[in-house]
Motif scaffolding. Structure first.
Motif, short mmCIF file in Angstrom:
data_model
loop_
_atom_site.label_atom_id
_atom_site.label_comp_id
_atom_site.label_asym_id
_atom_site.label_seq_id
_atom_site.Cartn_x
_atom_site.Cartn_y
_atom_site.Cartn_z
N LEU A 70 0.88 -1.18 -0.07
CA LEU A 70 -0.20 -0.01 -0.06
C LEU A 70 1.10 1.22 0.10
CD1 LEU A 70 -2.84 -0.83 2.61
CD2 LEU A 70 -2.76 -0.91 -0.12
N THR A 71 2.13 1.25 0.52
CA THR A 71 2.98 2.45 0.41
C THR A 71 3.30 2.79 -0.91
OG1 THR A 71 5.04 1.09 0.45
CG2 THR A 71 4.01 1.96 2.60
N ALA A 72 3.10 1.70 -2.15
CA ALA A 72 3.45 2.04 -3.59
C ALA A 72 2.06 2.95 -3.88
CB ALA A 72 3.64 0.89 -4.43
N GLN A 73 0.82 2.09 -3.45
CA GLN A 73 -0.64 2.71 -3.81
C GLN A 73 -0.61 4.28 -3.37
OE1 GLN A 73 -3.86 0.06 -3.05
NE2 GLN A 73 -5.08 1.86 -2.52
N TYR A 74 -0.25 4.34 -2.11
CA TYR A 74 -0.01 5.85 -1.74
C TYR A 74 0.51 6.54 -2.55
CZ TYR A 74 -0.29 9.55 1.74
OH TYR A 74 -0.09 10.70 2.26
N TRP A 75 1.85 6.39 -2.71
CA TRP A 75 2.90 7.09 -3.47
C TRP A 75 2.25 7.56 -4.97
CZ3 TRP A 75 5.32 7.29 -8.00
CH2 TRP A 75 6.19 8.13 -8.21
N ALA A 76 1.60 6.62 -5.53
CA ALA A 76 0.83 6.61 -6.93
C ALA A 76 0.13 7.66 -6.79
CB ALA A 76 0.76 5.29 -7.35
N TRP A 77 -1.03 7.66 -5.93
CA TRP A 77 -1.96 8.38 -5.44
C TRP A 77 -1.53 9.93 -5.30
CZ3 TRP A 77 -4.48 9.14 0.06
CH2 TRP A 77 -5.66 9.98 -0.29
N LYS A 78 -0.31 10.18 -4.66
CA LYS A 78 -0.03 11.47 -4.26
C LYS A 78 0.95 12.10 -5.39
CE LYS A 78 -2.45 12.09 -0.43
NZ LYS A 78 -3.26 13.07 -0.31
N ASN A 79 1.64 11.03 -6.26
CA ASN A 79 2.76 11.73 -6.84
C ASN A 79 2.82 11.52 -8.72
OD1 ASN A 79 4.71 12.70 -4.81
ND2 ASN A 79 4.14 10.68 -3.88
N ALA A 80 1.79 10.62 -8.81
CA ALA A 80 1.89 10.08 -10.35
C ALA A 80 0.81 10.55 -11.03
CB ALA A 80 1.95 8.66 -10.41
N ASP A 81 0.68 11.07 -12.18
CA ASP A 81 -0.58 11.21 -12.81
C ASP A 81 -0.86 10.21 -13.97
OD1 ASP A 81 -2.79 12.67 -13.65
OD2 ASP A 81 -1.57 13.42 -15.12
N ALA A 82 -2.08 9.55 -14.06
CA ALA A 82 -2.11 8.70 -15.11
C ALA A 82 -3.65 8.67 -15.45
CB ALA A 82 -1.73 7.38 -14.77
N ASP A 83 -3.96 7.95 -16.79
CA ASP A 83 -5.41 7.80 -16.85
C ASP A 83 -5.80 6.38 -16.21
OD1 ASP A 83 -5.55 10.01 -18.46
OD2 ASP A 83 -5.21 8.73 -20.27
N TYR A 84 -4.94 5.28 -16.20
CA TYR A 84 -5.37 4.22 -15.67
C TYR A 84 -4.19 3.90 -14.48
CZ TYR A 84 -9.17 2.61 -18.58
OH TYR A 84 -10.08 2.55 -19.41
N TYR A 85 -4.42 3.51 -13.18
CA TYR A 85 -3.57 3.12 -12.03
C TYR A 85 -3.55 1.82 -11.78
CZ TYR A 85 -3.16 8.16 -11.18
OH TYR A 85 -2.86 9.50 -11.25
N GLY A 86 -2.63 1.06 -12.01
CA GLY A 86 -2.71 -0.42 -11.47
C GLY A 86 -1.56 -0.80 -10.53
N PHE A 87 -1.67 -1.99 -9.98
CA PHE A 87 -0.65 -2.40 -9.00
C PHE A 87 -0.55 -3.92 -8.96
CE2 PHE A 87 -2.38 1.62 -7.76
CZ PHE A 87 -1.54 2.25 -7.32
N CYS A 88 0.56 -4.34 -9.25
CA CYS A 88 0.90 -5.90 -9.14
C CYS A 88 2.40 -6.03 -7.89
CB CYS A 88 1.56 -6.33 -10.54
SG CYS A 88 -0.04 -6.13 -11.63
N HIS A 89 2.61 -7.18 -8.20
CA HIS A 89 3.76 -7.43 -7.40
C HIS A 89 5.22 -7.91 -8.24
CE1 HIS A 89 1.01 -7.31 -3.91
NE2 HIS A 89 0.20 -8.22 -4.84
N TYR A 90 6.18 -7.96 -7.57
CA TYR A 90 7.35 -8.31 -8.28
C TYR A 90 7.23 -9.77 -8.67
CZ TYR A 90 9.37 -10.77 -4.03
OH TYR A 90 9.62 -11.57 -3.05
N CYS A 214 -8.70 5.54 -2.91
CA CYS A 214 -7.55 5.92 -2.01
C CYS A 214 -8.29 7.12 -0.94
CB CYS A 214 -6.58 6.63 -2.76
SG CYS A 214 -5.71 5.40 -3.82
N SER A 215 -9.05 7.93 -1.45
CA SER A 215 -9.39 9.01 -0.53
C SER A 215 -10.32 8.26 0.60
CB SER A 215 -10.22 10.15 -1.19
OG SER A 215 -9.52 10.99 -2.15
N TRP A 216 -10.99 7.24 0.30
CA TRP A 216 -12.01 6.09 1.30
C TRP A 216 -11.03 5.39 1.96
CZ3 TRP A 216 -12.54 1.07 1.08
CH2 TRP A 216 -13.81 0.53 1.72
N LEU A 217 -9.95 4.82 1.50
CA LEU A 217 -9.24 3.76 1.98
C LEU A 217 -8.28 4.22 3.10
CD1 LEU A 217 -8.24 0.59 2.28
CD2 LEU A 217 -6.49 1.40 0.45
N PHE A 218 -7.22 5.06 2.83
CA PHE A 218 -6.19 5.55 3.66
C PHE A 218 -6.96 6.28 4.85
CE2 PHE A 218 -3.79 4.85 -0.23
CZ PHE A 218 -2.85 3.98 0.36
#
Length: 629
Positions: A70-90, A214-218
């Motif tokens: 979730l620290t990556a998810q928070y970072w993307a929410w606050k620092n990245a701009d995209a039309d689609y945001y996705g999350f996977c693992h290594y 993200c505004s709901w979850l965090f």
């Protein structure tokens, strides 16, 4: 418009969380990000190169032990701009193709490494990602039914089965959610009392949905942790907020659909890579190649004591004028055993001990053996020509032997243009002269050998790699190895394919011991001159090969047994070998039927503890589902 162009325009960004170095697909849509970077930096560890880091800009990187990816998810929410945001693992990605891939009973496709083949197989490229994502509002992993895992009655039961997760914490989260968002109570009840959910915290969302989520979850997690006593929590319990977010994602989506969002939701399969770490090929040693003797072995973790004994005997009798590049082909030798081996053999300053993981080379090949005393490791010699492109010639030795002479003398044998240097196989040749004619028929019709009395024993090989590369590629060797009908597997294949390209070595370099009385029951059927050469070699063997079932670590009275124990007793594994003599078998470290970090594993540990009968039955059942043995 081409799909790749479309991916650029839609700005799909899929953030791949990693807390250890890994291989990542190379495409614009996939952005690796190191999670917990703040803690790594505080500990003085270097940050990963060529990845984003979750400790820049507005971040909660230091909370990674609790918040996980979730620290990556928070970072993307606050620092990245995209039309689609996705999350996977290594080690877990979506399968972006339209092909239905076979998955295990826990909803995961199991694969090994991230490479060109697997990237194509699962569509881990811009074009396939764009085609799979565009037009959808939300994408998650498939909905898994926890009843099918282990008969859990609902998600609360599923949670409570984890020894590290507390039911009171799930209730605490529920109370926080209902207090902050009373209209979500109905959906929380439906999800937590239900049996189906998407796991792994993997999703892709349109920008507006992601920002709302993200505004709901965090804030919910922040309120939860503010009143959560985790002062005595263990490492796994500390990850509770990360586990809660898996449930919260399902509750969020259920609520939105119930209240009329009508989002187009897609479920994509999840592929789990078991070996996502970077692959480091072997490099030439910084030694004079004229004086370097490369010697290769193949072993698994259970064969470490025997491997070490063989290497020790070799180096004990090796010339001090030469340097020995000792390379062990393996795929499951533990880090601890590797360290034990290298520490012990460090006494030989003229030797370098290295390990080479063959997993990627043999991936996709169904390799089996027809003899109980022959292991899968026997096929590893086929990959040597590709693994060591900088060597023209190497030695290969089995691990059930001791070297009683200077191995550099064997290495210096001139092979000319022949592919192989080997000792004639007195056992096979003796069988050729048996009245029943079975072995002669086999050599003629299965191996298609025109001169079967030239059949060699493959436990000791001098290999002309340049010539081997001319005969077959590694892929071709392994394809042949999959064919049925061979008695001695890779040895038969080498004889079949290398016939007429063999330099025959003196018998002293591969003296097979008298297993089951075969010297005067099989060997003496060989042509008289061959048998005499073998008998002469027994007087002063340079290598004794304990081939077949009668091993000195099982029977110290076997032929040449005292010679073996003269070396074995000096190794740090001697007590383990003595335990084998007492009938104590080593623990079996099979490939895990359920991955170490699988979200299911923790519940399995409760219902079927390690070592229990239930555990063994479960492992058998899961491997059958996975198509493994």
């Amino acid at each position: 418009m081409q799909p790749a162009q479309s991916a650029q325009l839609s700005r799909i960004k899929i953030f791949v969380s990693a807390h250890k170095p890994a291989v990542f697909p190379d495409c614009a849509s996939i952005l690796p990000i190191q999670v917990g970077a703040a803690n790594a930096e505080a500990a003085g560890k270097p940050l990963f190169e060529n990845t984003l880091h979750d400790n820049t800009g507005d971040n909660i990187s230091e909370k990674n032990p609790m918040y996980c990816e979730l620290t990556a998810q928070y970072w993307a929410w606050k620092n990245a701009d995209a039309d689609y945001y996705g999350f996977c693992h290594y080690l877990r990605y979506f399968d972006f193709t339209t092909t239905e891939h076979k998955q295990n009973s826990y909803g995961e496709i199991i694969d090994t490494a991230i490479n060109a083949e697997s990237i194509a197989e699962y569509g881990l490229d811009d074009a396939a990602i764009a085609q799979a994502v565009e037009g959808w509002d939300v994408i998650t992993t498939p909905l898994n039914n926890v009843r099918e895992f282990d008969g859990f009655t609902n998600l609360k039961d599923h949670w409570d089965a984890d020894p590290h997760l507390q039911l009171k914490d799930l209730r605490h989260m529920y109370d926080v959610l209902c207090a902050m968002h009373p209209d979500y109570r109905e959906d929380a009840d439906a999800v937590l009392n239900g049996t189906r959910a998407a796991f792994c915290n993997m999703f892709i969302m349109k920008k507006a949905i992601f920002q709302e989520y993200c505004s709901w979850l965090f804030p919910i997690l922040s309120e939860f942790t503010a009143h959560w006593d985790h002062s005595a929590a263990d490492v796994q319990t500390l990850r509770t907020p990360g586990h809660l977010s898996e449930r919260l994602l399902n509750i969020f989506l259920a609520h939105k659909q119930r209240t009329g969002a009508n989002w187009k939701i897609k479920r994509l399969q999840c592929v789990h890579f078991t070996n996502p770490e970077p692959f480091s090929p072997l490099e030439p040693l910084d030694t004079n190649p004229r004086f370097t003797v490369p010697v290769l072995f193949a072993a698994d973790d259970n064969y470490v004591p025997m491997l070490t004994t063989t290497i020790y005997s070799m180096l004990k009798n090796a010339s001090c004028e030469r340097h020995y590049d000792v390379i062990v082909l393996e795929r499951n030798i533990s880090a601890e055993n590797k360290q034990n081996i290298t520490d012990f053999l460090a006494q030989f300053e003229n030797a370098t001990v290295r390990f080479y993981d063959v997993s990627r080379a043999i991936d996709g090949f169904n390799l089996t053996t027809n003899n109980a005393h022959i292991s899968i490791e026997t096929y590893y010699r086929f990959i040597i020509q590709e693994a060591l492109p900088f060597y023209k010639k190497v030695l290969y030795l089995d691990c059930d032997m001791v070297v009683n002479g200077d191995i550099s003398e064997l290495y210096d044998t001139d092979l000319g243009n022949n592919a192989i240097g080997a000792v004639p196989d007195i056992d096979f040749i003796g069988n050729l002269n048996m009245k029943n004619g079975e072995r002669a028929e086999y050599a003629k019709h299965q191996l298609h050998m025109t001169k079967p009395y030239g059949y060699f024993q493959a436990g000791v090989l001098a290999m002309n790699l340049e010539k081997m590369r001319e005969i077959h590629s590694v892929h071709e060797w392994l394809e042949i190895a999959q064919q049925p009908g061979f008695i001695y597997n890779d040895q038969d294949i080498l004889n079949m394919e290398c016939e007429g390209s063999v330099t025959y070595l003196p018998y002293a370099w591969n003296v097979m011991h008298d297993c089951g009385g075969r010297v005067h029951g099989v060997f003496d059927f060989a042509p008289a001159s061959m048998f005499q050469e073998y008998m002469d070699s027994r007087k002063s063997p340079k290598i004794v090969h304990y081939a077949d079932y009668d091993k000195p670590w099982k029977n110290p009275w076997c032929d040449f047994g005292p010679l073996y124990w003269n070396y074995a007793s000096k190794t740090p594994f001697s007590l383990q070998m003595m335990a084998l003599l007492a009938g104590i078998e080593p623990p079996q470290h099979h490939e895990r039927a359920i991955a170490e970090d699988s979200p299911i594993r923790k519940y399995v540990d409760v219902l079927a503890p390690i070592g229990s009968k239930q555990r063994e039955l479960m492992k058998v059942a899961v491997r059958k589902v996975q198509g493994k043995h």
